[in-house]
Design an enzyme around this catalytic site. Structure first.
Site, PDB file in Angstrom:
ATOM      1  N   THR A   8      -0.935  29.687  20.244  1.00  0.00           N
ATOM      2  CA  THR A   8      -1.750  29.613  21.638  1.00  0.00           C
ATOM      3  C   THR A   8      -2.665  30.755  21.264  1.00  0.00           C
ATOM      4  O   THR A   8      -2.472  31.778  20.646  1.00  0.00           O
ATOM      5  CB  THR A   8      -0.593  29.879  22.669  1.00  0.00           C
ATOM      6  OG1 THR A   8      -0.103  31.067  22.851  1.00  0.00           O
ATOM      7  CG2 THR A   8       0.213  28.728  22.810  1.00  0.00           C
ATOM      8  N   SER A   9      -3.660  30.552  22.131  1.00  0.00           N
ATOM      9  CA  SER A   9      -4.745  31.341  21.811  1.00  0.00           C
ATOM     10  C   SER A   9      -4.663  32.637  22.702  1.00  0.00           C
ATOM     11  O   SER A   9      -5.169  33.593  22.372  1.00  0.00           O
ATOM     12  CB  SER A   9      -6.029  30.756  22.595  1.00  0.00           C
ATOM     13  OG  SER A   9      -6.225  29.575  21.785  1.00  0.00           O
ATOM     14  N   THR A  10      -3.809  32.788  23.700  1.00  0.00           N
ATOM     15  CA  THR A  10      -3.755  33.495  24.575  1.00  0.00           C
ATOM     16  C   THR A  10      -2.191  33.610  25.023  1.00  0.00           C
ATOM     17  O   THR A  10      -1.453  32.877  25.036  1.00  0.00           O
ATOM     18  CB  THR A  10      -4.522  33.545  25.897  1.00  0.00           C
ATOM     19  OG1 THR A  10      -4.026  32.738  26.754  1.00  0.00           O
ATOM     20  CG2 THR A  10      -5.911  33.790  25.658  1.00  0.00           C
TER      21      THR A  10
END
Length: 183
Positions: A8-10
């Site tokens: 996931t990006s964050t």
């Protein structure tokens, strides 16, 4: 062995990571490599997964965008997988690099995904430019500058730049910038 990779990006996307892990386990993944980083950052877990796979293994991801940020990046990953004698499987597309047709489809879909990303970034830049022209866009709030008085106080108390940065939750370069501006 089936090896899963999830990203996931964050850190705020915990549910997305959990969903990917669930889908990878359902696909038979015996070993999972997961991380919470932007696709443009160094992806240590992906590197570890590529180092881990062996001949006959399958690296499984849920979606193409969890694996690569561009067609060049995708092809680099595919080459790394193939060089190990393994295959890549993308669950959402039901594609596996073990077949010529899937390899063609991955290349085409990777190119389309990269094109969509470039169009989205172009629209974003246009929107920001328009908002700036109308005086509506101010950018991100300068959080470190607001802490300048605290930075000066802590430095005068004898703390190091690194200690000040850690205590205030800002970067060391922000501490240095605040120091320079007051000098």
């Amino acid at each position: 062995m089936i090896v899963g990779y999830a990203r996931t990006s964050t850190v705020d996307q915990e549910a997305g990571l959990e969903a990917q892990e669930r889908d990878l386990r359902a696909a038979g993944a015996e070993r999972l490599f997961t991380e919470k980083v932007s696709s443009v950052a160094t992806r240590d877990a992906l590197r570890d997964a590529l180092d881990f796979i062996r001949e006959g293994d399958t690296l499984v991801v849920t979606k193409l965008d969890r694996l690569a940020r561009s067609i060049r990046d995708l092809m680099t990953v595919i080459d790394a997988v193939k060089s190990k004698g393994a295959t890549l499987r993308i669950l959402a597309m039901n594609l596996d690099t073990g077949t010529a047709t899937s390899n063609l489809m991955i290349g085409v879909l990777g190119s389309v995904a990269e094109f969509e990303r470039e169009i989205m970034l172009e629209r974003q830049r246009e929107g920001i430019a328009k908002a700036k022209a109308e005086g509506k866009y101010k950018g991100r709030a300068p959080t470190a500058r607001r802490k300048a008085p605290e930075v000066h106080r802590l430095l005068s108390d004898g703390l190091t730049e690194a200690a000040v940065a850690e205590q205030l939750g800002i970067s060391r370069s922000s501490v240095q910038r605040i120091k320079r501006k007051s000098a």
